[in-house]
Design an enzyme around this catalytic site. Structure first.
Site, PDB file in Angstrom:
ATOM      1  N   GLU A 170      11.179  -3.963   5.578  1.00  0.00           N
ATOM      2  CA  GLU A 170      10.123  -3.455   6.451  1.00  0.00           C
ATOM      3  C   GLU A 170      10.491  -3.487   7.937  1.00  0.00           C
ATOM      4  OE1 GLU A 170       7.967  -1.792   5.148  1.00  0.00           O
ATOM      5  OE2 GLU A 170       7.305  -2.646   3.272  1.00  0.00           O
ATOM      6  N   TYR A 199       0.812  -1.215   0.000  1.00  0.00           N
ATOM      7  CA  TYR A 199       0.000   0.000   0.000  1.00  0.00           C
ATOM      8  C   TYR A 199       0.849   1.270   0.000  1.00  0.00           C
ATOM      9  CZ  TYR A 199       1.409  -0.239   4.819  1.00  0.00           C
ATOM     10  OH  TYR A 199       2.176  -0.331   5.946  1.00  0.00           O
ATOM     11  N   GLY A 200       2.179   1.132   0.078  1.00  0.00           N
ATOM     12  CA  GLY A 200       3.030   2.309   0.250  1.00  0.00           C
ATOM     13  C   GLY A 200       4.166   2.388  -0.751  1.00  0.00           C
ATOM     14  N   THR A 201       5.373   2.505  -0.243  1.00  0.00           N
ATOM     15  CA  THR A 201       6.538   2.788  -1.089  1.00  0.00           C
ATOM     16  C   THR A 201       6.986   1.610  -1.941  1.00  0.00           C
ATOM     17  OG1 THR A 201       8.151   2.254   0.636  1.00  0.00           O
ATOM     18  CG2 THR A 201       7.353   4.546   0.523  1.00  0.00           C
ATOM     19  N   LEU A 202       6.430   0.430  -1.735  1.00  0.00           N
ATOM     20  CA  LEU A 202       6.754  -0.720  -2.592  1.00  0.00           C
ATOM     21  C   LEU A 202       5.904  -0.744  -3.866  1.00  0.00           C
ATOM     22  CD1 LEU A 202       7.222  -3.574   0.024  1.00  0.00           C
ATOM     23  CD2 LEU A 202       8.974  -2.594  -1.442  1.00  0.00           C
TER      24      LEU A 202
END
Length: 189
Positions: free
Chosen positions: A96, A20-23
């Site tokens: 993470e 849901y983010g920087t990946l």
């Protein structure tokens, strides 16, 4: 959650990971996913959205955190689903900070976001996957610190600071603890 590849008996168990983010594609840490895809350690499965509403906030250095407080947020979170090998999963877990107390990898239910306007609620099969949630040791405090206001999709806002550009005098967990204990007006995030 894990799923068995049935094409060959020699294929390892793969894990479905919700990013849901920087990946996500186009974001700062997607280079890791590209590397995993090129080595056959990850496969992009599509755009998905959470079944439940969750808080999604940015913490120190613009780092996104999904908070394991289902029903507390006002949004079904948009992201991407990947099928990841055990080797790929170990690399994502390292990024993470699983062993450092940054995030926890826990189950999440998703629906495909490929409906009209990405409306996840127009039908479809629920997919059981895993997501990286803010560690429980600071999740509630993070929600309080952000004024119980989150968003439905992480977008690059210019706030994200890459690891190599962050201050070195404190660990990320120390930065996070300082962030959640500060007042909203004393921080720019």
């Amino acid at each position: 959650m894990e799923m068995r590849e049935r094409n060959e008996d020699t294929k390892p168990t793969r894990t479905l990971i919700f990013s849901y983010g920087t990946l996500k594609r186009g974001f700062a840490n997607h280079v890791l996913m590209q590397d995993l895809i090129s080595s056959n350690d990850a496969v992009f499965l599509g755009a998905y959205r959470t079944v439940s509403e969750f808080p999604l906030v940015c913490g120190p250095h613009g780092v996104p955190f999904l908070l394991n407080l289902p029903g507390s947020g006002r949004h079904r979170i948009r992201g991407e689903l990947y099928s990841v090998s055990p080797r790929g999963l170990a690399r994502i877990d390292e990024l993470e900070g699983i062993t450092l107390g940054h995030y926890e990898r826990l189950p999440i239910q998703l629906l495909s976001a490929s409906g009209v306007d990405g409306d996840c609620c127009s039908g479809g099969e629920v997919v059981e996957a895993e997501a990286y949630y803010a560690h429980q040791s600071f999740a509630e405090e993070m929600w309080q610190r952000k004024g119980k206001v989150g968003f439905g999709e992480y977008t690059e806002t210019g706030e994200y600071v890459r690891r190599n550009a962050r201050p070195k005098e404190r660990s990320f967990l120390e930065e996070t603890r300082l962030f959640v204990s500060s007042s909203p007006s004393s921080s720019s995030s």
